[in-house]
Design a protein around this motif. Structure first.
Motif, PDB file in Angstrom:
ATOM      1  N   GLY A 112       0.822  -1.211   0.000  1.00 24.74           N
ATOM      2  CA  GLY A 112       0.000   0.000   0.000  1.00 24.74           C
ATOM      3  C   GLY A 112       0.849   1.251   0.000  1.00 24.74           C
ATOM      4  O   GLY A 112       1.952   1.273   0.553  1.00 24.74           O
ATOM      5  N   GLU A 113       0.330   2.289  -0.657  1.00 23.19           N
ATOM      6  CA  GLU A 113       1.013   3.586  -0.684  1.00 23.19           C
ATOM      7  C   GLU A 113      -0.024   4.683  -0.498  1.00 23.19           C
ATOM      8  O   GLU A 113      -1.103   4.618  -1.083  1.00 23.19           O
ATOM      9  CB  GLU A 113       1.659   3.829  -2.054  1.00 23.19           C
ATOM     10  CG  GLU A 113       2.995   3.192  -2.263  1.00 23.19           C
ATOM     11  CD  GLU A 113       3.525   3.591  -3.636  1.00 23.19           C
ATOM     12  OE1 GLU A 113       4.321   4.544  -3.700  1.00 23.19           O
ATOM     13  OE2 GLU A 113       3.128   2.962  -4.622  1.00 23.19           O
ATOM     14  N   ILE A 114       0.319   5.679   0.298  1.00 23.70           N
ATOM     15  CA  ILE A 114      -0.525   6.876   0.412  1.00 23.70           C
ATOM     16  C   ILE A 114       0.367   8.077   0.095  1.00 23.70           C
ATOM     17  O   ILE A 114       1.350   8.331   0.794  1.00 23.70           O
ATOM     18  CB  ILE A 114      -1.135   7.031   1.819  1.00 23.70           C
ATOM     19  CG1 ILE A 114      -1.894   5.751   2.223  1.00 23.70           C
ATOM     20  CG2 ILE A 114      -2.070   8.236   1.856  1.00 23.70           C
ATOM     21  CD1 ILE A 114      -2.452   5.769   3.642  1.00 23.70           C
ATOM     22  N   LEU A 115       0.039   8.776  -0.986  1.00 24.35           N
ATOM     23  CA  LEU A 115       0.866   9.887  -1.452  1.00 24.35           C
ATOM     24  C   LEU A 115       0.021  11.157  -1.456  1.00 24.35           C
ATOM     25  O   LEU A 115      -0.946  11.264  -2.215  1.00 24.35           O
ATOM     26  CB  LEU A 115       1.389   9.606  -2.866  1.00 24.35           C
ATOM     27  CG  LEU A 115       2.019   8.220  -3.082  1.00 24.35           C
ATOM     28  CD1 LEU A 115       2.209   7.931  -4.563  1.00 24.35           C
ATOM     29  CD2 LEU A 115       3.347   8.122  -2.348  1.00 24.35           C
ATOM     30  N   SER A 116       0.360  12.104  -0.603  1.00 21.74           N
ATOM     31  CA  SER A 116      -0.439  13.331  -0.486  1.00 21.74           C
ATOM     32  C   SER A 116       0.396  14.536  -0.920  1.00 21.74           C
ATOM     33  O   SER A 116       1.520  14.703  -0.454  1.00 21.74           O
ATOM     34  CB  SER A 116      -0.871  13.553   0.965  1.00 21.74           C
ATOM     35  OG  SER A 116      -1.356  12.364   1.536  1.00 21.74           O
TER      36      SER A 116
END
Lengths: 237, 339
Positions: free
Chosen positions: B220-224
């Motif tokens: 999983g990746e969360i890129l903000s």
């Protein structure tokens, strides 16, 4: 013509350039020698008006007019073109994005793209994950998009660049700078084998201590080191 | 923003099915073809497609919404559009998306309120199910009004080998958003949540999310990415590594245009066993003086330089998003923000 007159500069309350006098005539090519930290890059940065320096005395003139109070881009519009020693990478801004800022016909720049072999670099982010040679070639290319530049200030153009690229860069400069003035700095001297220059200056501890024929001055430095330049008899003072 | 402008600039008029959910009225444009069903959420046929799925409770009394269902191996692109046309209106949306085994679905969602609409609220309860080896790409561009409030509750379940990609863009001014989707990923599955947000003066934005890596070798990746001109922006992002050899990464980059906005980033990484690999990185800062000066040496004035650097930040933030999203962002940038 670029003229530096009695220029004394401070950074963080410390004098880093002292009474600099230097004149670059139209079409003249000048090399600035000096060890690391001697003030070569600082002089260029002050000429361009970059942040962090305070001019205590003297002036910088382009074609007889002071540019001391001009912004960086105004100095560029007056004809000063600059390539810094340290590259500044800008993530997400490609060379093409920068090209979009100028008006030109693609056919007019195609030759420069080929000469500097940068076709494959145009879609890359500016100076981001590029090699030393690629960065310098891109820098010279973006400079070529400004058609009013009459004086090139090129800081350590041969630093971190392999011999093949130095040759390519020098060939390009020899061609485009026929009617332009050039000031380069180098501490390896590598580019001088390929690029002819008219006058050499030596800068040490923020002061110009020598002016002379480039070949003689470079031989002198190689033979005696920079410290001996203070009492050197070979070069013209 | 007016509907026509929105449809042309922020949506994909050529996409079919193309569905519009207006206020709380039922979905009128139902579709059933080639193993692809788009149904009003209250259509009795939805029951046969939703047997056995773990759904959130629908707490709305009045609402609108859809079921998008792709059968095994089906492929489709669906454009959806949420529209509010009355001031003070509370639009409640109950949506469900099911992409069954080996299917491939791209959903492009636009949300807007008409230009004259003030003080509207958009609530949503959304469930998404990504079947084994299926791929669901969910693109959303908001263009609510300056006084709109938006509160979605979203759950996504990704089965073995499935891929869920969310691309979320908030560029125009909105009063408040609180969005914290939760994703649950099984063996070998993958979830990527990317967001690009422009925080305007007076906005309150809480845009985060959580990914639970439940399965073996899930990732999983969360890129903000945030461009802040003002307001309050907060992102609490969390990745929980439970499955053996699961991998997760959180990244947040913010550029501050003015000395007025608050940006807060809280990355949380939780490892439940010693084979998990989790990482995070964050950077928050104003535009680099060095970069501005560099572009000035190329003849750009300071304003032009700042504008180009912010465009670069945005372009870099969206480079992994689909071309269809990048094109919309190019339109937004071309409309001129005056960074």
């Amino acid at each position: 013509m670029l003229a530096i007159k009695n220029l004394t500069v401070q950074a963080q309350e410390k004098t880093i350039l002292k009474d600099i006098n230097l004149e670059v005539k139209d079409g003249e090519r000048v090399v600035l020698f000096g060890p690391n930290g001697s003030g070569k890059s600082t002089l260029f940065r002050v000429i361009m008006g970059l942040d962090g320096y305070k001019i205590k005395k003297g002036d910088i003139e382009v074609d007889g007019k002071s540019v001391k109070k001009k912004s960086i881009d105004e100095r560029v519009k007056l004809g000063l073109g600059y390539v810094g020693q340290k590259s500044v990478g800008i993530k997400g801004v490609t060379v093409e994005d920068l090209m979009d800022q100028y008006d030109f016909e693609y056919e007019d720049i195609k030759k420069t793209i080929d000469q500097l072999n940068i076709d494959e670099l145009l879609k890359r982010d500016i100076n981001y994950t590029l090699s030393g040679g690629e960065i310098k070639r891109v820098e010279l290319f973006t400079l070529s998009l400004l058609d009013n530049i009459h004086t090139y200030l090129l800081d350590e153009l041969d630093s971190g660049v392999d011999l093949e690229n130095i040759g390519r860069i020098a060939d390009y400069l020899n061609e485009v700078s026929k009617e332009k003035s050039v000031i380069i700095t180098t501490h390896t001297g590598a580019i001088l084998k390929e690029l002819k220059v008219d006058t050499a200056y030596v800068i040490l501890n923020g002061e110009i201590i020598c002016k002379g024929k480039p070949k003689k001055v470079w031989e002198c430095i190689n033979k005696q080191g920079y410290e001996k330049c203070l009492n050197c008899e070979i070069a013209e003072k | 923003m007016e509907l026509e402008q929105f449809l042309n600039n922020y949506s994909n008029p050529g996409m079919s099915p193309y569905i519009v959910l207006h206020d709380n009225t039922p979905l009128l444009m139902e579709t059933s073809r080639d193993n692809v069903q788009v149904l009003d959420i209250d259509n009795s046929k939805t029951e046969e497609y939703l047997k056995g799925y773990d759904l959130q409770e629908n707490t709305f009394k009045e609402y609108t919404g859809y079921l998008i269902h792709l059968g095994k191996g089906a492929q489709s692109s669906v454009q959806t559009c949420f529209l509010t046309s009355q001031s003070g209106f509370e639009q409640n949306v109950r949506n469900i998306i099911v992409a069954e085994e080996n299917s491939k679905l791209e959903v492009f969602t636009g949300c807007l309120s008409n230009a004259h609409v003030k003080d509207n609220t958009h609530n949503a309860i959304t469930d998404m199910f990504v079947g084994k080896n299926a791929v669901l790409t969910f693109n959303m561009i908001h263009s609510w009004g300056e006084t709109s409030k938006v509160f979605p509750k979203t759950r996504i379940h990704v089965e073995e080998g499935g891929v869920f990609i969310s691309n979320y863009v908030v560029w125009d001014k909105v009063k408040e958003i609180s969005s914290n989707p939760k994703v649950f990923v099984k063996d070998g599955g993958k979830a990527v949540m990317q967001s690009l947000v422009y925080s305007h003066d007076g906005s309150i934005l809480d845009i985060g999310g959580r990914i639970n890596l439940e399965g073996k070798k899930s990732s999983g990746e969360i890129l903000s990415s945030v461009v802040s001109q003002g307001g309050e922006y907060k992102t609490v992002t969390e990745i929980v590594g439970e499955g053996d050899e699961s991998k997760g990464h959180i990244e947040c980059n913010a550029v501050l245009l003015e000395n007025a906005g608050d940006v807060e980033t809280v990355p949380l990484l939780k490892a439940k066993n010693n084979t998990v690999q989790l990482s995070h990185e964050a950077s928050i800062g104003k535009i680099s003086r060095q970069e501005i000066e560099y572009l000035q040496t190329k003849g750009l004035n300071e304003e032009e330089a700042r504008e180009l650097i912010v465009k670069g930040f945005v372009n870099d933030s969206v480079k992994k998003m689909p071309v269809s999203v990048q094109e919309k962002i190019a339109v937004m940038l071309a409309s001129g923000k005056g960074f």
